[in-house]
Design a protein around this motif. Structure first.
Motif, PDB file in Angstrom:
ATOM      1  N   CYS A 158      47.474  51.326  56.529  1.00  0.00           N
ATOM      2  CA  CYS A 158      48.083  52.236  57.507  1.00  0.00           C
ATOM      3  C   CYS A 158      49.539  52.473  57.102  1.00  0.00           C
ATOM      4  O   CYS A 158      50.253  51.535  56.749  1.00  0.00           O
ATOM      5  CB  CYS A 158      48.005  51.635  58.909  1.00  0.00           C
ATOM      6  N   CYS A 164      52.425  49.129  62.679  1.00  0.00           N
ATOM      7  CA  CYS A 164      51.005  48.939  63.019  1.00  0.00           C
ATOM      8  C   CYS A 164      50.626  47.462  62.919  1.00  0.00           C
ATOM      9  O   CYS A 164      51.073  46.759  62.018  1.00  0.00           O
ATOM     10  CB  CYS A 164      50.135  49.768  62.070  1.00  0.00           C
ATOM     11  N   CYS A 208      44.295  56.012  62.370  1.00  0.00           N
ATOM     12  CA  CYS A 208      44.229  54.556  62.565  1.00  0.00           C
ATOM     13  C   CYS A 208      43.626  54.224  63.925  1.00  0.00           C
ATOM     14  O   CYS A 208      44.045  54.752  64.959  1.00  0.00           O
ATOM     15  CB  CYS A 208      45.616  53.942  62.427  1.00  0.00           C
TER      16      CYS A 208
END
Ligand code: CTP
Ligand code: ZN
Length: 154
Positions: free
Chosen positions: A110, A115, A139
Protein backbone atom coordinates in the motif's frame (compact mmCIF):
# COMPACT_ATOMS: atom_id res chain seq x y z
CA UNK A 1 21.95 -20.90 -41.05
CA UNK A 2 20.29 -17.87 -42.62
CA UNK A 3 20.13 -14.51 -40.85
CA UNK A 4 16.81 -15.52 -39.44
CA UNK A 5 17.05 -16.88 -35.92
CA UNK A 6 16.07 -20.52 -36.10
CA UNK A 7 17.19 -21.68 -32.70
CA UNK A 8 15.33 -21.23 -29.45
CA UNK A 9 17.23 -18.85 -27.20
CA UNK A 10 16.22 -20.85 -24.16
CA UNK A 11 15.93 -24.62 -24.57
CA UNK A 12 12.53 -26.15 -25.23
CA UNK A 13 10.93 -28.11 -22.43
CA UNK A 14 9.13 -31.43 -22.68
CA UNK A 15 6.33 -30.78 -20.20
CA UNK A 16 5.48 -27.78 -18.12
CA UNK A 17 4.67 -24.09 -18.37
CA UNK A 18 6.29 -21.33 -20.40
CA UNK A 19 5.58 -17.77 -19.35
CA UNK A 20 6.39 -15.62 -22.36
CA UNK A 21 6.29 -11.90 -23.20
CA UNK A 22 7.13 -10.79 -19.70
CA UNK A 23 8.43 -7.22 -19.61
CA UNK A 24 12.17 -7.56 -18.97
CA UNK A 25 12.01 -5.44 -15.82
CA UNK A 26 9.21 -7.54 -14.31
CA UNK A 27 10.85 -10.93 -14.56
CA UNK A 28 12.16 -11.07 -11.01
CA UNK A 29 8.81 -9.88 -9.66
CA UNK A 30 7.11 -12.77 -11.44
CA UNK A 31 9.64 -15.23 -10.00
CA UNK A 32 8.89 -13.85 -6.58
CA UNK A 33 5.09 -13.88 -6.97
CA UNK A 34 5.08 -17.51 -8.12
CA UNK A 35 7.64 -18.36 -5.43
CA UNK A 36 9.89 -19.99 -8.02
CA UNK A 37 12.98 -19.44 -5.89
CA UNK A 38 11.64 -22.16 -3.62
CA UNK A 39 10.53 -24.68 -6.23
CA UNK A 40 12.24 -28.00 -6.79
CA UNK A 41 11.31 -27.98 -10.50
CA UNK A 42 13.87 -27.09 -13.15
CA UNK A 43 13.39 -23.41 -14.06
CA UNK A 44 15.07 -21.67 -16.99
CA UNK A 45 14.96 -17.93 -17.33
CA UNK A 46 15.79 -15.61 -20.20
CA UNK A 47 16.00 -11.86 -19.69
CA UNK A 48 16.38 -9.07 -22.24
CA UNK A 49 15.54 -11.26 -25.20
CA UNK A 50 14.39 -9.54 -28.37
CA UNK A 51 10.66 -9.18 -28.89
CA UNK A 52 8.79 -7.50 -31.72
CA UNK A 53 6.00 -6.25 -29.47
CA UNK A 54 7.85 -5.45 -26.24
CA UNK A 55 11.32 -4.44 -27.39
CA UNK A 56 12.94 -6.57 -24.73
CA UNK A 57 11.16 -9.41 -23.07
CA UNK A 58 11.68 -12.04 -20.47
CA UNK A 59 10.71 -15.68 -20.50
CA UNK A 60 10.39 -18.22 -17.70
CA UNK A 61 10.11 -21.95 -18.31
CA UNK A 62 9.07 -24.22 -15.48
CA UNK A 63 9.42 -27.91 -16.25
CA UNK A 64 6.82 -30.40 -14.99
CA UNK A 65 4.71 -27.74 -13.36
CA UNK A 66 1.17 -26.67 -14.31
CA UNK A 67 -0.43 -23.71 -12.61
CA UNK A 68 -4.05 -23.15 -11.64
CA UNK A 69 -5.63 -20.07 -13.25
CA UNK A 70 -5.83 -18.40 -9.86
CA UNK A 71 -2.10 -18.77 -9.31
CA UNK A 72 -1.40 -17.29 -12.74
CA UNK A 73 -3.75 -14.38 -12.06
CA UNK A 74 -1.38 -13.30 -9.30
CA UNK A 75 1.18 -12.22 -11.89
CA UNK A 76 -1.28 -9.85 -13.60
CA UNK A 77 0.05 -6.88 -11.65
CA UNK A 78 3.65 -7.42 -12.72
CA UNK A 79 3.12 -8.80 -16.23
CA UNK A 80 -0.47 -8.35 -17.49
CA UNK A 81 0.54 -8.95 -21.10
CA UNK A 82 2.36 -12.20 -20.43
CA UNK A 83 1.28 -15.32 -22.30
CA UNK A 84 1.08 -18.67 -20.64
CA UNK A 85 1.91 -21.70 -22.76
CA UNK A 86 1.09 -25.17 -21.51
CA UNK A 87 3.57 -27.67 -22.92
CA UNK A 88 2.94 -31.39 -23.17
CA UNK A 89 5.33 -33.70 -24.93
CA UNK A 90 7.17 -30.72 -26.51
CA UNK A 91 3.95 -29.29 -28.01
CA UNK A 92 2.18 -26.09 -27.01
CA UNK A 93 -1.22 -27.58 -26.15
CA UNK A 94 -2.76 -24.45 -24.67
CA UNK A 95 -2.20 -20.70 -24.62
CA UNK A 96 -3.75 -18.80 -21.75
CA UNK A 97 -4.16 -15.12 -21.06
CA UNK A 98 -3.50 -13.79 -17.62
CA UNK A 99 -6.73 -12.75 -15.93
CA UNK A 100 -6.56 -9.94 -13.41
CA UNK A 101 -8.12 -11.11 -10.13
CA UNK A 102 -10.75 -8.94 -8.40
CA UNK A 103 -8.86 -9.16 -5.13
CA UNK A 104 -5.10 -9.19 -4.61
CA UNK A 105 -3.76 -10.54 -1.33
CA UNK A 106 -0.17 -10.23 -0.14
CA UNK A 107 1.58 -9.25 -3.37
CA UNK A 108 1.45 -5.47 -3.48
CA UNK A 109 2.39 -2.80 -0.99
CA UNK A 110 0.00 0.00 0.00
CA UNK A 111 1.39 3.41 -0.95
CA UNK A 112 -0.06 5.02 2.17
CA UNK A 113 2.71 5.12 4.82
CA UNK A 114 0.06 5.43 7.55
CA UNK A 115 -1.73 2.25 6.46
CA UNK A 116 -1.84 -0.50 9.07
CA UNK A 117 -0.22 -2.87 6.56
CA UNK A 118 2.88 -0.66 6.59
CA UNK A 119 3.00 -0.40 10.38
CA UNK A 120 2.07 -3.86 11.59
CA UNK A 121 2.37 -7.42 10.35
CA UNK A 122 -0.92 -7.31 8.44
CA UNK A 123 -1.16 -8.96 5.02
CA UNK A 124 -2.11 -6.44 2.33
CA UNK A 125 -5.43 -6.79 0.59
CA UNK A 126 -6.70 -4.76 -2.36
CA UNK A 127 -9.61 -4.59 -4.74
CA UNK A 128 -8.40 -4.15 -8.31
CA UNK A 129 -9.79 -1.25 -10.33
CA UNK A 130 -9.21 -1.27 -14.05
CA UNK A 131 -9.00 2.10 -15.79
CA UNK A 132 -8.31 1.35 -19.42
CA UNK A 133 -4.96 -0.41 -19.46
CA UNK A 134 -4.04 0.85 -16.02
CA UNK A 135 -4.72 -1.10 -12.86
CA UNK A 136 -5.23 0.70 -9.56
CA UNK A 137 -5.41 -0.94 -6.19
CA UNK A 138 -7.98 0.00 -3.57
CA UNK A 139 -6.71 -0.89 -0.10
CA UNK A 140 -9.11 -2.94 2.00
CA UNK A 141 -7.71 -1.39 5.19
CA UNK A 142 -7.10 2.33 4.62
CA UNK A 143 -9.32 2.67 1.52
CA UNK A 144 -6.63 4.69 -0.26
CA UNK A 145 -5.90 4.00 -3.90
CA UNK A 146 -2.43 2.89 -4.88
CA UNK A 147 -1.81 4.02 -8.45
CA UNK A 148 1.05 1.72 -9.30
CA UNK A 149 2.11 -1.77 -8.37
CA UNK A 150 4.74 -1.74 -5.65
CA UNK A 151 5.99 -5.28 -4.99
CA UNK A 152 5.99 -6.28 -1.33
CA UNK A 153 9.49 -7.69 -1.52
CA UNK A 154 12.15 -6.27 -3.80
N1 CTP B 1 8.31 -23.55 -26.00
C1 CTP B 1 9.17 -24.28 -25.18
N2 CTP B 1 9.20 -25.63 -25.26
C2 CTP B 1 8.42 -26.30 -26.14
C3 CTP B 1 7.54 -25.58 -26.98
C4 CTP B 1 7.51 -24.18 -26.88
O1 CTP B 1 9.87 -23.71 -24.37
N3 CTP B 1 8.51 -27.63 -26.19
C5 CTP B 1 8.26 -22.08 -25.85
C6 CTP B 1 8.71 -21.32 -27.08
O2 CTP B 1 10.08 -21.09 -27.00
C7 CTP B 1 7.94 -20.02 -26.95
C8 CTP B 1 6.67 -20.42 -26.21
O3 CTP B 1 6.92 -21.70 -25.65
O4 CTP B 1 8.65 -19.09 -26.15
C9 CTP B 1 5.47 -20.48 -27.10
O5 CTP B 1 5.74 -21.33 -28.17
P1 CTP B 1 5.08 -21.08 -29.60
O6 CTP B 1 3.62 -20.89 -29.44
O7 CTP B 1 5.55 -22.15 -30.50
O8 CTP B 1 5.81 -19.73 -30.00
P2 CTP B 1 5.23 -18.43 -30.68
O9 CTP B 1 4.35 -18.77 -31.81
O10 CTP B 1 6.39 -17.54 -30.92
O11 CTP B 1 4.36 -17.84 -29.50
P3 CTP B 1 3.60 -16.44 -29.44
O12 CTP B 1 2.70 -16.37 -30.63
O13 CTP B 1 2.83 -16.53 -28.14
O14 CTP B 1 4.66 -15.39 -29.43
ZN1 ZN C 1 -3.64 0.79 2.85
Amino acid sequence: MSEKQTQLKVSAIKDGTVLDHIPANSIFQVIDILDLNHTGNPVTIGVNLESKSLGRKGIIKIADRFFADGELGRIALAAPEATVNVIRDYEVVQKKKIVLPDVVVGIAKCSNPMCVTNRQAVTTRFKTLKEGEKVKLLCHYCEKTTEEFIPLRH
